[in-house]
Design an enzyme around this catalytic site. Structure first.
Site, mmCIF file in Angstrom:
data_model
loop_
_atom_site.group_PDB
_atom_site.id
_atom_site.type_symbol
_atom_site.label_atom_id
_atom_site.label_comp_id
_atom_site.label_asym_id
_atom_site.label_seq_id
_atom_site.Cartn_x
_atom_site.Cartn_y
_atom_site.Cartn_z
ATOM 1 N N VAL A 67 35.186 41.812 35.083
ATOM 2 C CA VAL A 67 35.030 40.442 34.589
ATOM 3 C C VAL A 67 33.797 39.996 35.115
ATOM 4 C CG1 VAL A 67 37.548 40.286 34.486
ATOM 5 C CG2 VAL A 67 36.365 39.204 36.350
ATOM 6 N N CYS A 68 33.040 39.120 34.088
ATOM 7 C CA CYS A 68 32.083 38.209 34.367
ATOM 8 C C CYS A 68 32.216 36.916 33.675
ATOM 9 C CB CYS A 68 30.650 38.757 34.002
ATOM 10 S SG CYS A 68 30.242 39.118 32.293
ATOM 11 N N GLN A 69 31.149 36.067 33.515
ATOM 12 C CA GLN A 69 31.441 34.898 32.912
ATOM 13 C C GLN A 69 31.199 34.797 31.148
ATOM 14 O OE1 GLN A 69 32.802 32.464 34.888
ATOM 15 N NE2 GLN A 69 33.148 31.232 32.842
#
Length: 240
Positions: free
Chosen positions: A147-149
């Site tokens: 996950v990242c933004q």
């Protein structure tokens, strides 16, 4: 017949280019076991290697709860501190750039005065030890939800880990900014979807929209067209 190509994308928040390998090939089943209600049709569209599954937040939650996937948070330190998924592991793909060569100093100053001021993010560089750090924590057989933004960094991280032998990888399409409140148990003062918002972008009203547009446009111009920007500075009597 498979066709291999290379795609590059510029991330103004990171101030760098990210290259992502793309392969178009004959359809094959996804390696991730998806629930019948959310099973996605396989297609021959270009994807980050066939084994990486791009899914929505609800399916991501199911993979963690039912399939034993571990959440690997690859965002930078500042976004992680604002909000993160409880029990996730943090290995940043980008780290703060503290180099002191003249080129880096100038770029860092420009970043801090434009994109950094608007988004509240530090000037970063690619983490050279990213793959090694992940391998120290997980085996290649591990099931990882990266996950990242915004979604771009997780795609790049997935590609890097695949080249290190990881096969069971999933990413949330468009990142944590699309995750609704309550989907995951989170820790921090902010909601997961808002962890990328800081600096002037949090100011409400038309002034912030105009200011943000001007700052981002100026930053992109200086970054993408440094020679033209230098000429304009010279004409204005500004020395860098």
């Amino acid at each position: 017949m498979a066709v291999v190509g290379l795609s590059t994308a510029f991330s103004p928040l990171r101030g760098s280019w990210i290259a992502v390998r793309i392969r178009q090939q004959v359809c094959k089943p996804a390696r991730v076991s998806l629930s019948p209600s959310r099973r996605r049709r396989t297609s021959c569209a270009a994807a980050i290697r066939a084994e990486v599954s791009f899914i929505d937040a609800d399916e991501a939650k199911r993979l963690v709860a039912e399939e034993g996937y571990t959440v690997l948070d690859i965002r930078d330190r500042t976004q992680r501190e604002r909000a993160y998924i409880k029990s996730s592991t943090h290995v940043p793909l980008f780290i703060e750039n503290q180099d002191n060569d003249i080129g880096t100093i100038v770029k860092r100053q420009l970043h801090n005065n434009f994109a950094g001021l608007f988004f509240g993010l530090p000037f970063t560089k690619l983490n050279p030890d990213f793959a090694k750090a992940v391998k120290d924590k997980f085996s290649p057989e591990s099931k990882l939800l990266i996950v990242c933004q915004e979604g771009l960094r997780s795609a790049a991280a997935a590609d890097a880990l695949q080249r290190e032998g990881f096969q069971n990888i999933a990413c949330i399409t468009s990142g944590l900014q699309t995750v609704k409140s309550g989907t995951f148990e989170s820790v921090g003062k902010s909601e997961l979807q808002n962890a990328g918002k800081a600096g002037l972008v949090t100011i409400q009203g038309k002034i912030s929209v105009v200011l943000g547009t001007v700052l981002i446009s100026a930053y992109l111009f200086i970054t993408l067209f440094p020679d033209q920007a230098e000429k304009l500075f010279d004409l204005a009597g500004i020395s860098l």
